[in-house]
Design a protein around this motif. Structure first.
Motif, PDB file in Angstrom:
ATOM      1  N   VAL A 210       0.659  -1.122   0.048  1.00 45.15           N
ATOM      2  CA  VAL A 210      -0.039   0.137   0.115  1.00 45.15           C
ATOM      3  C   VAL A 210       1.103   1.131  -0.139  1.00 45.15           C
ATOM      4  N   LYS A 211       0.696   2.045  -1.033  1.00 45.93           N
ATOM      5  CA  LYS A 211       1.682   3.209  -1.126  1.00 45.93           C
ATOM      6  C   LYS A 211       0.892   4.567  -0.778  1.00 45.93           C
ATOM      7  N   HIS A 212      -0.185   4.694  -1.455  1.00 43.50           N
ATOM      8  CA  HIS A 212      -1.157   5.987  -1.142  1.00 43.50           C
ATOM      9  C   HIS A 212      -2.632   5.398  -0.545  1.00 43.50           C
ATOM     10  N   ALA A 213      -3.171   6.428   0.142  1.00 46.38           N
ATOM     11  CA  ALA A 213      -4.651   5.957   0.435  1.00 46.38           C
ATOM     12  C   ALA A 213      -5.001   7.638   0.872  1.00 46.38           C
ATOM     13  N   ILE A 214      -6.202   7.891   0.165  1.00 42.77           N
ATOM     14  CA  ILE A 214      -6.721   9.428   0.607  1.00 42.77           C
ATOM     15  C   ILE A 214      -8.114   9.499   0.263  1.00 42.77           C
ATOM     16  N   GLU A 215      -8.702  10.399   1.130  1.00 45.57           N
ATOM     17  CA  GLU A 215     -10.119  10.459   0.793  1.00 45.57           C
ATOM     18  C   GLU A 215     -10.301  11.653   0.196  1.00 45.57           C
ATOM     19  N   GLU A 216     -11.531  11.562  -0.880  1.00 38.34           N
ATOM     20  CA  GLU A 216     -11.462  12.842  -1.674  1.00 38.34           C
ATOM     21  C   GLU A 216     -11.759  14.152  -0.819  1.00 38.34           C
ATOM     22  N   GLU A 217     -12.528  14.075   0.258  1.00 35.70           N
ATOM     23  CA  GLU A 217     -13.019  15.216   0.942  1.00 35.70           C
ATOM     24  C   GLU A 217     -11.803  16.228   1.351  1.00 35.70           C
ATOM     25  N   ARG A 218     -10.657  15.525   1.460  1.00 35.83           N
ATOM     26  CA  ARG A 218      -9.212  16.385   1.768  1.00 35.83           C
ATOM     27  C   ARG A 218      -8.821  17.171   0.704  1.00 35.83           C
ATOM     28  N   PHE A 219      -9.289  16.844  -0.565  1.00 33.43           N
ATOM     29  CA  PHE A 219      -8.841  17.724  -1.754  1.00 33.43           C
ATOM     30  C   PHE A 219     -10.019  18.690  -2.168  1.00 33.43           C
ATOM     31  N   SER A 220     -11.190  18.074  -1.904  1.00 33.91           N
ATOM     32  CA  SER A 220     -12.369  18.708  -2.325  1.00 33.91           C
ATOM     33  C   SER A 220     -12.824  19.963  -1.329  1.00 33.91           C
TER      34      SER A 220
ATOM     35  N   LEU B 111      -8.482  -7.231  -2.548  1.00 35.94           N
ATOM     36  CA  LEU B 111      -9.084  -8.287  -3.206  1.00 35.94           C
ATOM     37  C   LEU B 111      -8.543  -8.457  -4.506  1.00 35.94           C
ATOM     38  N   SER B 112      -8.257  -7.441  -5.293  1.00 37.63           N
ATOM     39  CA  SER B 112      -7.653  -7.536  -6.494  1.00 37.63           C
ATOM     40  C   SER B 112      -6.155  -8.268  -6.446  1.00 37.63           C
ATOM     41  N   ASN B 113      -5.636  -7.917  -5.532  1.00 40.26           N
ATOM     42  CA  ASN B 113      -4.275  -8.410  -5.161  1.00 40.26           C
ATOM     43  C   ASN B 113      -4.432 -10.010  -4.790  1.00 40.26           C
ATOM     44  N   LYS B 114      -5.491 -10.093  -4.179  1.00 36.45           N
ATOM     45  CA  LYS B 114      -5.824 -11.508  -3.855  1.00 36.45           C
ATOM     46  C   LYS B 114      -5.867 -12.477  -4.834  1.00 36.45           C
ATOM     47  N   ARG B 115      -6.512 -12.017  -6.050  1.00 36.07           N
ATOM     48  CA  ARG B 115      -6.774 -12.759  -7.031  1.00 36.07           C
ATOM     49  C   ARG B 115      -5.456 -12.898  -7.721  1.00 36.07           C
ATOM     50  N   LYS B 116      -4.324 -12.262  -7.565  1.00 39.35           N
ATOM     51  CA  LYS B 116      -2.915 -12.406  -8.202  1.00 39.35           C
ATOM     52  C   LYS B 116      -2.119 -13.192  -6.925  1.00 39.35           C
ATOM     53  N   ASN B 117      -2.308 -13.492  -5.969  1.00 42.69           N
ATOM     54  CA  ASN B 117      -1.736 -13.875  -4.754  1.00 42.69           C
ATOM     55  C   ASN B 117      -0.593 -13.028  -4.267  1.00 42.69           C
ATOM     56  N   LEU B 118      -1.103 -11.844  -4.594  1.00 43.91           N
ATOM     57  CA  LEU B 118      -0.001 -10.952  -4.236  1.00 43.91           C
ATOM     58  C   LEU B 118      -0.139 -10.282  -2.692  1.00 43.91           C
ATOM     59  N   TYR B 119       0.667 -10.795  -1.838  1.00 44.66           N
ATOM     60  CA  TYR B 119       0.654 -10.742  -0.416  1.00 44.66           C
ATOM     61  C   TYR B 119       1.646  -9.914   0.150  1.00 44.66           C
ATOM     62  N   GLN B 120       1.549  -9.375   0.877  1.00 46.28           N
ATOM     63  CA  GLN B 120       2.576  -8.710   1.857  1.00 46.28           C
ATOM     64  C   GLN B 120       2.590  -9.020   3.330  1.00 46.28           C
ATOM     65  N   ASN B 121       3.200 -10.067   3.977  1.00 52.70           N
ATOM     66  CA  ASN B 121       3.110 -10.299   5.270  1.00 52.70           C
ATOM     67  C   ASN B 121       3.405  -9.197   6.268  1.00 52.70           C
ATOM     68  N   LYS B 122       2.695  -7.963   6.311  1.00 55.47           N
ATOM     69  CA  LYS B 122       3.065  -7.022   6.969  1.00 55.47           C
ATOM     70  C   LYS B 122       1.740  -6.270   7.590  1.00 55.47           C
TER      71      LYS B 122
ATOM     72  N   TYR C 279      -6.394  -8.111   5.532  1.00 53.48           N
ATOM     73  CA  TYR C 279      -4.983  -7.855   5.033  1.00 53.48           C
ATOM     74  C   TYR C 279      -4.286  -6.807   5.769  1.00 53.48           C
ATOM     75  N   ALA C 280      -4.957  -5.835   6.462  1.00 56.20           N
ATOM     76  CA  ALA C 280      -4.488  -4.814   6.823  1.00 56.20           C
ATOM     77  C   ALA C 280      -3.686  -5.230   8.496  1.00 56.20           C
ATOM     78  N   ASN C 281      -4.502  -6.197   8.864  1.00 61.43           N
ATOM     79  CA  ASN C 281      -3.924  -6.887  10.055  1.00 61.43           C
ATOM     80  C   ASN C 281      -2.750  -8.268   9.894  1.00 61.43           C
ATOM     81  N   ASN C 282      -2.249  -8.277   8.775  1.00 56.54           N
ATOM     82  CA  ASN C 282      -1.214  -9.106   8.450  1.00 56.54           C
ATOM     83  C   ASN C 282      -1.729 -10.452   8.350  1.00 56.54           C
ATOM     84  N   ARG C 283      -3.125 -10.677   7.741  1.00 57.64           N
ATOM     85  CA  ARG C 283      -3.661 -12.068   7.557  1.00 57.64           C
ATOM     86  C   ARG C 283      -3.802 -12.902   8.654  1.00 57.64           C
TER      87      ARG C 283
END
Length: 574
Positions: A23-33, A354-365, A147-151
């Motif tokens: 996860v590199k970026h996450a932001i709510e639209e209200e912060r810009f609008s 969930l999209s990453n889950k389809r690709k089996n791209l997991y970060q154990n973190k 996934y945020a809680n390290n699976r």
């Protein structure tokens, strides 16, 4: 390389970017609008992410949407069933359904815009991602927690207003598999129950629910039985039933309430800035206790029917920190986890996961740090200093921390703005007003002169993680301010500014490993005062939390404070 852009639309929209499972970026639209709870396709957030990554929409491997429009027919069937059960609300229900389908007042915020997402994206970006996927509302919540809680293997309780059709659901999450155990569908929604009473108490629905929570300790629970007999009725098979004849969520959104409610309480409360009548205080307490009673009943069921000792709480109701703390105190689970953004914006994170889950791209973190949004820069700060003609001194971070602590000890409120802004509703030390928790008199200054909000609302502490047990009944991490717990009785007189009316507080536990600069600031205050915490409240005045450098300077100028610590600069008004 696999790039996923997850978005939530409809209400409280957000965008999340995951690259190769990180996860590199996450932001709510209200912060810009700058409009609270902005809905619709989060174009401004997407633009920021694409710019920060120096990519275009065609470089996105998957655009993942948090909502599945193909479940809309099921929602329509439920709507029709509700209309037949309450024919007096026929016109209201149809009008509401049409507005939600069309998007109300937000740009591209309706079901139609999700159905036509390919067209909307192509029109705005002149290109398309490689593919587009839709994910179920509650399932996205589940993924955002797991996934945020390290699976970690866990039971997951989802509670909110509603997804496509579900209002409450229980999942078992283990070994990357999600097994649904129970679901309770519309109209039987704990979120709608709580939100409708928020409106009746005079607060803005879908915005002021935390005010009801803050008000509840001032009352007595004398209406608990009445609510259970007339509104949220215990039910053996599905825990509870919401009587929409007596409390209808959509009716409440228009400011209209049933005769049953009016006959009992006279009228809705109209002015929360004046002294609130005792009956409304008692009602707030009763609503909170009924909610907690239902949460406990569901939690006990989960515990008795699962071999897993962990629980995750997610969905908009996961923001009810008082209920979370109530359940934590019951000590029926080994650990209770609430993700950094349990409500709708966090659904964008879940859809991307969930999209990453389809690709089996997991970060154990574990996602321990919610600082994933817009990042301030010294060069842009310097331009703002010149633009607003303010005094400023450039410092290294050790000097900045020393000066900030000096100001706080002098009983000054400061603004502390650093790095990437937080994803979610809580200010966690990157966009904050900070003050001395020992000074009870600071509460009035903060509420009336700076934050310009109701007097009854409490302030939260940020406490060094290693010192939390000395001051709070808390033996697990609370890095996202997710639990209201008791302040230890022998410590309350030491930090009165963060102690609520009932002796509680909503602590944020701060680790050196996840926010070193903020930890160092609190630790410096600890060295000087023997108090390992600061009073922390979000850096905003009746608008979304300040995001960009310009936002931060405007908030500074509108506030009654004299010092802004931003980047490497100490900025002063005089």
């Amino acid at each position: 390389m696999y790039r996923v852009l997850g978005i939530s639309t409809m209400t409280e929209s957000a965008a999340v970017f995951i690259e190769n499972g990180v996860v590199k970026h996450a932001i709510e639209e209200e912060r810009f609008s700058r409009i609270k709870h902005s809905g619709g396709i989060p174009y401004k957030s997407i633009d920021y992410i694409l710019s920060a990554e120096n990519i275009t929409m065609k470089d996105i491997d998957c655009l993942s949407l948090y909502w599945n429009p193909f479940l809309l027919p099921h929602r329509i069937l439920i709507l029709l069933k509700n209309i037949l059960s309450n024919i007096n609300l026929l016109q209201l229900k149809i009008r509401r359904a049409l507005s939600v389908f069309g998007g109300r007042n937000d740009k591209d915020a309706g079901w139609i815009d999700i159905l036509l997402i390919k067209n909307r994206i192509k029109k705005n970006y002149n290109c398309l991602p490689k593919k587009i996927e839709f994910y179920n509302h509650h399932l996205s919540h589940v993924a955002s927690s797991y996934y945020a809680n390290n699976r970690v293997n866990t039971n997951i309780l989802v509670m909110d207003g509603a997804g496509e059709i579900e209002a409450t659901s229980i999942y078992k999450a283990s070994n990357d598999k999600f097994e649904k155990k129970i679901n309770i569908n519309l109209p039987h929604s704990l979120g709608h129950f709580y939100s409708a009473f928020t409106g009746f108490l005079g607060f803005k629905m879908l915005d002021g629910e935390y005010k009801l929570m803050g008000l509840s300790p001032y009352g007595n629970p004398e209406y608990v039985n009445w609510i259970k007999q007339n509104i949220l009725i215990p039910h053996n098979k599905v825990f509870y039933k919401l009587n929409i004849q007596n409390l209808d969520y959509h009716q409440a959104l228009t400011g209209d309430f049933s005769k049953k409610l009016i006959n009992k309480f006279g009228s809705k409360n109209d002015d929360t800035f004046k002294k609130i009548e005792q009956k409304y205080l008692n009602l707030a307490r009763s609503v909170q206790e009924v909610f907690e009673e239902n949460l406990y009943k569901i939690a006990k069921y989960i515990k008795n029917n699962s071999e897993i000792e962990n629980l995750s709480i997610v969905g908009g109701c996961g923001l009810n920190c008082k209920a979370n703390g109530f359940l934590l105190k019951k000590n029926i689970f080994k650990n209770i986890y609430v993700p950094p953004v349990p409500n709708d914006p966090g659904g964008a994170l879940g859809a991307a996961y969930l999209s990453n889950k389809r690709k089996n791209l997991y970060q154990n973190k574990k996602l321990e740090n919610a600082s994933l949004g817009y990042e301030i820069r010294n060069e842009r700060i310097e331009k703002c200093i010149l633009k607003f003609n303010l005094k400023a001194k450039k410092m290294n971070y050790d000097q900045l921390i020393h000066s900030a602590v000096e100001e706080i000890i002098k009983n000054e409120v400061i603004a502390w703005v650093q790095g990437k802004m937080e994803f979610g509703a809580r200010a966690l030390g990157n966009r904050s007003f900070l003050a001395d928790p020992r000074n009870e008199n600071i509460i009035e200054k903060l509420n009336i002169k700076i934050k310009k909000r109701e007097k009854f609302r409490p302030f939260a502490p940020s406490v060094l993680n290693e010192e939390k047990a000395r001051f709070f009944d808390l033996d697990q991490d609370a890095e996202f301010m997710s639990f209201i717990v008791n302040v230890k009785a022998n410590k309350r007189n030491l930090v009165p500014a963060i102690v609520h009316y009932d002796g509680s507080a909503r602590p944020q536990t701060v680790k050196k490993t996840t926010n070193e600069l903020y930890w160092k600031l609190i630790n410096e205050f600890f060295k000087k005062t023997n108090i390992p915490m600061l009073l922390n409240t979000s850096y905003n005045i009746n608008e979304p939390i300040a995001c960009t450098e310009i936002d931060c300077f405007k908030t500074f100028l509108e506030s009654g404070i004299e010092k802004l610590f931003i980047g490497n600069y100490l900025v002063s008004k005089n």
